[in-house]
Design an enzyme around this catalytic site. Structure first.
Site, PDB file in Angstrom:
ATOM      1  N   ARG A  15       0.677  -1.206   0.111  1.00 63.15           N
ATOM      2  CA  ARG A  15       0.128   0.026   0.065  1.00 63.15           C
ATOM      3  C   ARG A  15       0.987   1.245  -0.056  1.00 63.15           C
ATOM      4  O   ARG A  15       0.662   2.244  -0.522  1.00 63.15           O
ATOM      5  CB  ARG A  15      -1.021   0.183   1.115  1.00 63.15           C
ATOM      6  CG  ARG A  15      -1.689   1.424   1.525  1.00 63.15           C
ATOM      7  CD  ARG A  15      -3.044   1.295   2.286  1.00 63.15           C
ATOM      8  NE  ARG A  15      -2.943   0.511   3.520  1.00 63.15           N
ATOM      9  CZ  ARG A  15      -1.803   0.816   4.501  1.00 63.15           C
ATOM     10  NH1 ARG A  15      -1.423   1.942   4.732  1.00 63.15           N
ATOM     11  NH2 ARG A  15      -1.946  -0.127   5.524  1.00 63.15           N
ATOM     12  N   TYR A  64     -17.455  17.721 -13.509  1.00 61.02           N
ATOM     13  CA  TYR A  64     -17.903  16.464 -13.571  1.00 61.02           C
ATOM     14  C   TYR A  64     -18.961  16.250 -12.432  1.00 61.02           C
ATOM     15  O   TYR A  64     -18.656  16.550 -11.331  1.00 61.02           O
ATOM     16  CB  TYR A  64     -16.747  15.277 -13.502  1.00 61.02           C
ATOM     17  CG  TYR A  64     -17.000  14.143 -13.347  1.00 61.02           C
ATOM     18  CD1 TYR A  64     -17.814  13.424 -14.267  1.00 61.02           C
ATOM     19  CD2 TYR A  64     -16.508  13.394 -12.133  1.00 61.02           C
ATOM     20  CE1 TYR A  64     -18.069  11.972 -14.109  1.00 61.02           C
ATOM     21  CE2 TYR A  64     -16.904  12.152 -11.691  1.00 61.02           C
ATOM     22  CZ  TYR A  64     -17.690  11.456 -12.841  1.00 61.02           C
ATOM     23  OH  TYR A  64     -18.074  10.110 -12.576  1.00 61.02           O
ATOM     24  N   ASP A 108      -8.407  20.064 -12.811  1.00 59.92           N
ATOM     25  CA  ASP A 108      -8.909  18.582 -13.382  1.00 59.92           C
ATOM     26  C   ASP A 108      -8.627  18.625 -14.929  1.00 59.92           C
ATOM     27  O   ASP A 108      -9.206  19.497 -15.557  1.00 59.92           O
ATOM     28  CB  ASP A 108     -10.232  18.138 -13.023  1.00 59.92           C
ATOM     29  CG  ASP A 108     -10.648  16.786 -13.648  1.00 59.92           C
ATOM     30  OD1 ASP A 108      -9.973  16.313 -14.414  1.00 59.92           O
ATOM     31  OD2 ASP A 108     -11.629  16.405 -13.033  1.00 59.92           O
ATOM     32  N   LYS A 149      -9.274   7.874 -18.541  1.00 61.70           N
ATOM     33  CA  LYS A 149      -9.566   8.461 -19.716  1.00 61.70           C
ATOM     34  C   LYS A 149      -8.428   8.475 -20.772  1.00 61.70           C
ATOM     35  O   LYS A 149      -8.335   7.272 -21.194  1.00 61.70           O
ATOM     36  CB  LYS A 149     -10.258   9.716 -19.560  1.00 61.70           C
ATOM     37  CG  LYS A 149     -11.363   9.821 -18.422  1.00 61.70           C
ATOM     38  CD  LYS A 149     -12.577   9.022 -18.771  1.00 61.70           C
ATOM     39  CE  LYS A 149     -13.699   8.785 -17.769  1.00 61.70           C
ATOM     40  NZ  LYS A 149     -13.550   9.227 -16.362  1.00 61.70           N
TER      41      LYS A 149
HETATM   42  C1  PLP Z   1     -13.350  15.327 -15.637  1.00 63.48           C
HETATM   43  C2  PLP Z   1     -13.485  13.997 -14.689  1.00 63.48           C
HETATM   44  N1  PLP Z   1     -12.871  14.068 -13.625  1.00 63.48           N
HETATM   45  C3  PLP Z   1     -12.949  12.921 -12.936  1.00 63.48           C
HETATM   46  C4  PLP Z   1     -13.853  11.948 -13.092  1.00 63.48           C
HETATM   47  C5  PLP Z   1     -13.745  10.635 -11.987  1.00 63.48           C
HETATM   48  O1  PLP Z   1     -12.708   9.750 -12.432  1.00 63.48           O
HETATM   49  P1  PLP Z   1     -13.061   8.342 -12.036  1.00 63.48           P
HETATM   50  O2  PLP Z   1     -14.073   7.873 -12.843  1.00 63.48           O
HETATM   51  O3  PLP Z   1     -11.606   7.666 -12.666  1.00 63.48           O
HETATM   52  O4  PLP Z   1     -13.114   7.965 -10.750  1.00 63.48           O
HETATM   53  C6  PLP Z   1     -14.319  11.724 -14.275  1.00 63.48           C
HETATM   54  C7  PLP Z   1     -14.892  10.338 -14.726  1.00 63.48           C
HETATM   55  O5  PLP Z   1     -15.755  10.632 -15.624  1.00 63.48           O
HETATM   56  C8  PLP Z   1     -13.936  13.102 -15.028  1.00 63.48           C
HETATM   57  O6  PLP Z   1     -14.689  12.870 -16.147  1.00 63.48           O
END
Ligand code: PLP
Length: 379
Positions: free
Chosen positions: A46, A98, A170, A195
């Site tokens: 971990r 998101y 982000d 992604k």
């Molecule tokens: C812009 C964005 N940030 C964060 C996340 C969260 O990521 P995860 O699905 O890997 O937890 C997503 C998920 O779709 C996203 O589109």
């Protein structure tokens, strides 16, 4: 090193025990010590894992940062950043980010005494109006999902500067190929590596990248103490994905541009929202801070009804109807009933998220085939 070279080589060394050119998947929970405390730098998986270490170094390099930290998902990375805060602290966040991030802030963290202000991040002046002595974090996402709004990272970083406020960006939609927020003054970059970084829709993963050693120390502590770490196989998949990010992104951008212009000419399409159009409200900022405009876009239909949207969404073949984005294969989605279903209709209409809004994650297939698929579905 330039980005293409970094993506393939940065942070990666042949495996010290065998010379393997590809970082092995160290599928182990613990490491043998010769005597108590006498070990090779690895105690428990971990806390440290060689596959994860290699990925963390590679991610730091491609985002022009000093430190990278990996998490079990993008959401786990978000969770770690918020755990830097204390009750009474305030966060200024984008009002169209998101939905899962919004859900975490409001449903999980508000009850621990944190206060969130959700605002329009397209205007740095508006951001500065919400700053007070309790503000500790500004959270933005650019471009946003699904409205493709752009935050001027440099302008917002100026608002945060010198006030003991962290700026977290982000960068999931842009990827390091198109934009490096640390270079523009951000303190932390976050990715849902699920992604574009992974790129093949086969792994859920997240990461944080930063420059400040004290911040890295605090976030490493949270990573280990709270334990939302990724497994080594998932780290391996992101390492492999990174090696082709530049050529995938180049094609995502080329295909994205062709499809955006084609959609714009289609008589059944009302609006096309893509940040590469000169009439996009944030085009100048996008041009200044991004090296291209990507393959993410949304469009609305002249017949703005759920039925019309449903017909398109169920008629494509190459564009698969699915959540997520950033993979080599094209995806089509309906934010009103999928990613943003939890937002009341009146609320989403205010941000332009109408019933017929359809989101595309344009993949790296042949653009003509993708256009033929959309033509068949839209008419
Ligand atoms: C812009 C964005 N940030 C964060 C996340 C969260 O990521 P995860 O699905 O890997 O937890 C997503 C998920 O779709 C996203 O589109």
């Amino acid at each position: 090193m330039k980005l293409a070279t970094k993506l393939i080589h940065a942070g990666i060394v042949p495996d010290p025990s065998t010379g393997a050119i590809m970082t092995p998947i160290y599928q182990t929970a613990t490491y043998v010590q010769e005597s108590p405390g006498n070990h090779k730098g690895y105690e428990y998986a971990r806390t440290q894992n060689p596959t994860r270490d290699t990925l963390q170094n590679a991610l730091a390099a491609v985002e022009n940062g000093n430190y990278g930290l990996c998490f079990a998902s993008g959401s786990a990375a978000t969770d770690a950043v918020i755990k830097l805060l204390n009750p009474g602290d305030e966060v200024i966040a984008a009002n169209d980010m998101y939905g899962g991030t919004y859900r975490m802030f409001t449903k999980i963290f508000e009850k621990y005494g944190l206060k969130f202000h959700f605002i329009n991040m397209q205007d740095a002046k508006e951001v500065s109006q919400y700053v007070n002595q309790n503000t500790r974090l500004i959270w933005t996402e650019t471009p946003t999902n699904p409205m493709m709004n752009i935050t001027d990272i440099e302008a917002v970083a100026t608002v945060a500067k010198g006030k003991n406020i962290l700026l977290c960006v982000d960068n999931t939609f842009a990827s390091p190929y198109l934009q490096n927020p640390l270079d523009l003054g951000a303190d932390i970059v976050l990715h849902s590596a699920t992604k574009y970084l992974g790129g093949h829709s086969d792994v859920v993963h997240g990461c944080l990248i930063m420059n400040d050693p004290a911040l890295n120390e605090k976030l490493s502590f949270i990573q280990n103490a709270c334990g939302a770490v990724p497994g080594p196989q998932d780290c391996f998949l992101i390492l492999r994905g990174l090696k082709t990010l530049h050529i995938r992104m180049q094609r995502h951008c080329e295909n994205g541009e062709k499809i955006a212009y084609w959609l714009k000419k289609n008589p059944r399409v009302d609006k096309v929202i893509w940040c590469g159009f000169e009439d996009h409200p944030n085009y100048e900022v996008a041009k200044k801070q991004m090296r291209g405009f990507g393959g993410m876009m949304s469009f609305t239909l002249k017949d703005d009804s759920m039925e019309a949207a449903n017909k398109v969404l169920s008629s494509t073949t190459l564009f698969s109807l699915a959540e997520s984005l950033g993979g080599v294969e094209s995806l089509i989605g309906h934010p009103a009933t999928m990613t943003h279903a939890s937002i009341p209709r009146e609320e989403r209409l205010k941000t332009g998220l109408v019933d017929s809004l359809i989101r595309l994650s344009v993949g790296i297939e042949d653009a003509d085939d993708l256009i033929a698929d959309l033509e068949k579905a839209i008419g």
